[in-house]
Design a protein around this motif. Structure first.
Motif, mmCIF file in Angstrom:
data_model
loop_
_atom_site.group_PDB
_atom_site.id
_atom_site.type_symbol
_atom_site.label_atom_id
_atom_site.label_comp_id
_atom_site.label_asym_id
_atom_site.label_seq_id
_atom_site.Cartn_x
_atom_site.Cartn_y
_atom_site.Cartn_z
ATOM 1 N N LEU A 21 -3.005 -13.082 55.958
ATOM 2 C CA LEU A 21 -2.839 -14.526 55.830
ATOM 3 C C LEU A 21 -2.887 -14.925 54.368
ATOM 4 C CD1 LEU A 21 -5.296 -15.753 58.627
ATOM 5 C CD2 LEU A 21 -2.825 -15.390 58.828
ATOM 6 N N GLU A 22 -1.963 -15.805 53.967
ATOM 7 C CA GLU A 22 -1.916 -16.334 52.602
ATOM 8 C C GLU A 22 -1.919 -17.855 52.661
ATOM 9 O OE1 GLU A 22 -1.543 -17.775 49.020
ATOM 10 O OE2 GLU A 22 -2.005 -15.638 49.313
ATOM 11 N N LYS A 23 -2.795 -18.499 51.885
ATOM 12 C CA LYS A 23 -2.958 -19.950 51.995
ATOM 13 C C LYS A 23 -1.760 -20.736 51.459
ATOM 14 C CE LYS A 23 -5.517 -21.011 47.700
ATOM 15 N NZ LYS A 23 -4.728 -22.178 47.262
ATOM 16 N N ASP A 24 -1.025 -20.173 50.509
ATOM 17 C CA ASP A 24 0.193 -20.812 49.997
ATOM 18 C C ASP A 24 1.365 -19.872 50.275
ATOM 19 O OD1 ASP A 24 -0.952 -23.263 48.938
ATOM 20 O OD2 ASP A 24 -1.892 -22.015 47.418
ATOM 21 N N VAL A 44 -7.212 -19.753 55.350
ATOM 22 C CA VAL A 44 -8.457 -19.445 56.052
ATOM 23 C C VAL A 44 -9.496 -20.500 55.683
ATOM 24 C CG1 VAL A 44 -10.364 -17.799 56.245
ATOM 25 C CG2 VAL A 44 -7.992 -16.983 56.259
ATOM 26 N N THR A 45 -10.077 -21.119 56.694
ATOM 27 C CA THR A 45 -11.044 -22.197 56.476
ATOM 28 C C THR A 45 -12.480 -21.791 56.794
ATOM 29 O OG1 THR A 45 -10.597 -23.002 58.720
ATOM 30 C CG2 THR A 45 -9.341 -24.009 56.903
ATOM 31 N N ASP A 46 -12.650 -20.751 57.621
ATOM 32 C CA ASP A 46 -14.007 -20.315 57.974
ATOM 33 C C ASP A 46 -13.909 -18.962 58.674
ATOM 34 O OD1 ASP A 46 -16.734 -20.327 58.233
ATOM 35 O OD2 ASP A 46 -16.849 -22.192 59.388
ATOM 36 N N PHE A 47 -15.080 -18.427 59.002
ATOM 37 C CA PHE A 47 -15.150 -17.138 59.678
ATOM 38 C C PHE A 47 -15.682 -17.307 61.088
ATOM 39 C CE2 PHE A 47 -15.540 -16.388 55.140
ATOM 40 C CZ PHE A 47 -14.550 -15.438 54.942
ATOM 41 N N ILE A 48 -15.297 -16.397 61.967
ATOM 42 C CA ILE A 48 -15.852 -16.307 63.321
ATOM 43 C C ILE A 48 -16.959 -15.255 63.273
ATOM 44 C CG2 ILE A 48 -15.355 -15.716 65.719
ATOM 45 C CD1 ILE A 48 -12.402 -16.437 65.123
ATOM 46 N N GLY A 61 -13.712 -12.268 62.789
ATOM 47 C CA GLY A 61 -12.413 -12.920 62.748
ATOM 48 C C GLY A 61 -12.429 -14.096 61.794
ATOM 49 N N VAL A 62 -11.339 -14.864 61.819
ATOM 50 C CA VAL A 62 -11.213 -15.999 60.903
ATOM 51 C C VAL A 62 -10.632 -17.207 61.615
ATOM 52 C CG1 VAL A 62 -10.882 -14.497 58.878
ATOM 53 C CG2 VAL A 62 -8.881 -15.360 60.127
ATOM 54 N N LYS A 63 -10.934 -18.373 61.061
ATOM 55 C CA LYS A 63 -10.271 -19.609 61.453
ATOM 56 C C LYS A 63 -9.308 -19.969 60.332
ATOM 57 C CE LYS A 63 -14.399 -21.230 63.893
ATOM 58 N NZ LYS A 63 -15.421 -22.298 63.999
ATOM 59 N N PHE A 64 -8.110 -20.432 60.693
ATOM 60 C CA PHE A 64 -7.162 -20.800 59.641
ATOM 61 C C PHE A 64 -6.358 -22.018 60.045
ATOM 62 C CE2 PHE A 64 -4.479 -18.100 62.275
ATOM 63 C CZ PHE A 64 -3.195 -18.632 62.157
ATOM 64 N N ASN A 65 -5.815 -22.665 59.031
ATOM 65 C CA ASN A 65 -4.992 -23.847 59.248
ATOM 66 C C ASN A 65 -3.547 -23.532 58.883
ATOM 67 O OD1 ASN A 65 -5.037 -26.871 59.798
ATOM 68 N ND2 ASN A 65 -3.944 -26.795 57.847
ATOM 69 N N ASP A 66 -2.635 -23.819 59.803
ATOM 70 C CA ASP A 66 -1.208 -23.631 59.534
ATOM 71 C C ASP A 66 -0.727 -24.778 58.653
ATOM 72 O OD1 ASP A 66 1.503 -23.203 59.512
ATOM 73 O OD2 ASP A 66 1.823 -23.824 61.586
ATOM 74 N N GLY A 67 -0.380 -24.469 57.420
ATOM 75 C CA GLY A 67 0.003 -25.498 56.463
ATOM 76 C C GLY A 67 1.311 -26.190 56.769
ATOM 77 N N GLN A 102 -1.907 -27.387 62.170
ATOM 78 C CA GLN A 102 -2.646 -27.002 63.377
ATOM 79 C C GLN A 102 -3.686 -25.939 63.028
ATOM 80 O OE1 GLN A 102 -2.062 -28.331 66.676
ATOM 81 N NE2 GLN A 102 -1.004 -29.810 65.372
ATOM 82 N N ALA A 103 -4.813 -25.957 63.734
ATOM 83 C CA ALA A 103 -5.885 -24.990 63.494
ATOM 84 C C ALA A 103 -5.782 -23.836 64.496
ATOM 85 C CB ALA A 103 -7.236 -25.672 63.614
#
Length: 556
Positions: free
Chosen positions: A52-55, A198-202, A210-216, A220-221
């Motif tokens: 996953l890449e934030k940009d 990625v906004t946080d960890f599970i 795992g991870v929580k992420f936001n689709d830019g 959507q989360a």
């Protein structure tokens, strides 16, 4: 020829389903060169990998380097022999894996009166460099007298020149090297997504699971489950360690590196030069097609990591350094046609200046199992990936799972299938023969092959499908179609900055062809008029901050 695997944001819905409906062995955070290298290494060993890449891929440090796969000659002065040996040896490996992207480049090191390098110490240093980096054949260092040095580079300062060292390095396109690593990982089953922050960890039983992420693109989360998580987020590594409550002990120290771009005719060096500047540092001047670029600076940075600018002080510093070494050039601010600035995520060492900090990488493992890697150099990305993946495979083997060793030193990157031609230069010549009737130059053939390698065939297939009278418009449209289908391009910035480097190396091409390409984006993605206007505004902003260095410029 190996066909590229479809890798498109037109299929984003399906990619998100793959990511969220499966459990992975590894999630890699960060789509730069380190993250791309890790994804390829882990996937090729049989692990189920998500990246996953934030940009956009390579949008951080991995598109802002000096664009050299080099052995770090200056680290000999710091007695960092291990680093010189490792990255020096890696040069030949990465060249073998991507011969169209990692190109041999002779480097001239002028020896001047009062300079950092004397003739005797340079001779010994370059000899040690050759030994540590396992340099062979014609690439071995030569010591040149003043006449020989002036013949190779007539722009050098004749009055104070004593001679030169002449040795081998390799030039690359860092962003292209990154995307090709990621694309190659797909053939081993990896799943990768840009614009996914990625906004946080599970956590499960106080361990990262795992991870929580936001689709830019949709806002959507989502969540991804995985056994391991590696953060290769470069300058953002400490933010993720903080989110994991594990930012303890060592921390990052960001240093800023700036490069300026000039028309080749304004700085017509015949070959790459590594030269002294008055404050005791060293700098590169590197010719590349239509332009010559120079750099870099090395200063502490603690501002916005998402908005790193070349400021007036940076530009003045670099221009002064160039004019000092090439006294007949007289570069001025208005000669700058483009620039780039990035930050190096180094490991902080108390009491050391920015340029004294080690370029070694370091791995951090938190109590909850988050693995983070930072530091290092572009040249050493493959070994960095190997070391951090070894951490995972060792644990899996202790749990009873047999794991394959690292094989990335034998995996050609996408576009590298040159067996028929035996040499990249022969393929460039063949491409030129095929396109010259349409008015293209040898430079155009060189540009295509050194960007796409054998994937030039797919680009030319797209080219044949367009009917525009202007062949250059047809070709750039073909590159865009390739980028949309096979390289996750979703907006003009992805295309003009990271996939083709035009913002740095052909900035006028953007001004000429932005409008018709916006139409292609509209057709491909169904963007409405307001979205297209946003892209136009963003691209104008990028052009302004990268190329306008007038004294009246205000921060925009």
């Amino acid at each position: 020829m190996i066909e590229p695997i479809r890798f498109s944001n037109l299929d984003r819905k399906e990619t998100l389903q793959q990511l969220t409906q499966n459990t992975f062995d590894l999630v890699v955070i960060g789509g730069g060169i380190t993250g791309g290298g890790i994804a390829l290494d882990a996937a090729s060993r049989g692990l189920k990998v998500a990246l996953l890449e934030k940009d956009d891929f390579a949008s951080g440090t991995s598109s802002k380097s000096t664009k050299l796969i080099h052995g770090g000659l200056r680290y000999l002065k710091q007695f960092d022999f291990w680093l010189v040996k490792e990255v020096g040896s890696e040069r030949a490996i990465v060249h073998k894996l991507a011969p169209h992207l990692v190109l041999p480049e002779k480097m001239l090191l002028p020896l001047i009166e009062g300079g950092s390098y004397g003739k005797w110490l340079t001779s010994i240093g370059l000899k040690v460099y050759d030994i540590l980096a396992q340099v062979t054949g014609d690439d071995k260092r030569q010591m040149l007298d003043k006449k020989q040095a002036m013949k190779l580079e007539p722009l050098l300062p004749k009055k104070i020149l004593n001679g030169a060292g002449y040795y081998a390095e390799y030039r690359t396109d860092d962003a292209r090297l990154t995307i090709e690593n990621i694309k190659t990982s797909l053939s081993y089953g990896a799943v990768a997504l840009n614009y996914a922050k990625v906004t946080d960890f599970i956590y499960e039983d106080n361990k990262v699971a795992g991870v929580k992420f936001n689709d830019g693109l949709s806002d959507q989360a989502y969540e991804i489950k995985s056994k391991f998580v590696i953060s290769a987020a470069g300058p953002w590594v400490d933010e993720l360690r903080s989110a994991n409550n594990s930012k303890k002990g060592k921390r990052l120290h960001l240093t800023k590196g700036v490069h300026l771009v000039f028309p080749f005719e304004k700085l017509p060096v015949k070959q790459s030069v590594y030269f002294d500047i008055p404050d005791g540092r060293m700098m590169f001047a590197i010719p590349r097609g239509k332009i010559t670029y120079v750099g870099t600076t090395d200063t502490n940075y603690n501002l916005d990591k998402d908005d790193i600018r070349t400021d007036l002080a940076d530009a003045i510093y670099l221009i002064s350094a160039v004019n000092n070494m090439f006294p007949n050039i007289n570069l001025e601010m208005e000669d700058i046609i483009s620039s780039w600035a990035g930050v190096r995520p180094l490991i902080h060492e108390e009491g050391k200046s920015a340029s004294e900090l080690s370029r070694k990488d370091e791995i951090f493992t938190s109590d909850t199992g988050l693995i983070s890697i930072a530091g290092g150099k572009l040249t050493g990305y493959r070994k960095m990936a190997e070391r951090v993946v070894n951490r995972i495979t060792k644990q899996l083997e202790e749990e009873g799972t047999a794991m394959a060793p690292c094989i990335t030193d034998e995996i050609p990157l996408c576009g590298s299938d040159f067996k028929k031609f035996k040499h990249v230069k022969k393929y460039i010549a063949e491409i030129f023969e095929r396109i010259k009737a349409d008015g293209f130059t040898e430079y155009d053939a060189w540009f295509l092959v050194t960007n796409y390698g054998k994937q030039t065939e797919q680009v030319l297939d797209f080219y044949k499908s367009f009917k525009n009278k202007d062949p250059y418009l047809r070709l750039i449209r073909a590159e865009l179609q390739f980028g949309i289908a096979f390289e996750m391009v979703s907006n003009p910035m992805d295309f003009f900055i990271r996939r083709t480097g035009r913002l740095y190396f052909d900035i006028d091409g953007i001004r000429t062809y932005l409008e018709p390409l916006l139409d292609d984006f509209k057709k491909a993605f169904g963007y409405d008029a307001s979205e297209i206007e946003v892209f136009k505004t963003k691209m104008a902003h990028e052009l302004e901050i990268h190329s306008n260095f007038s004294m009246e410029r205000e921060r925009i």
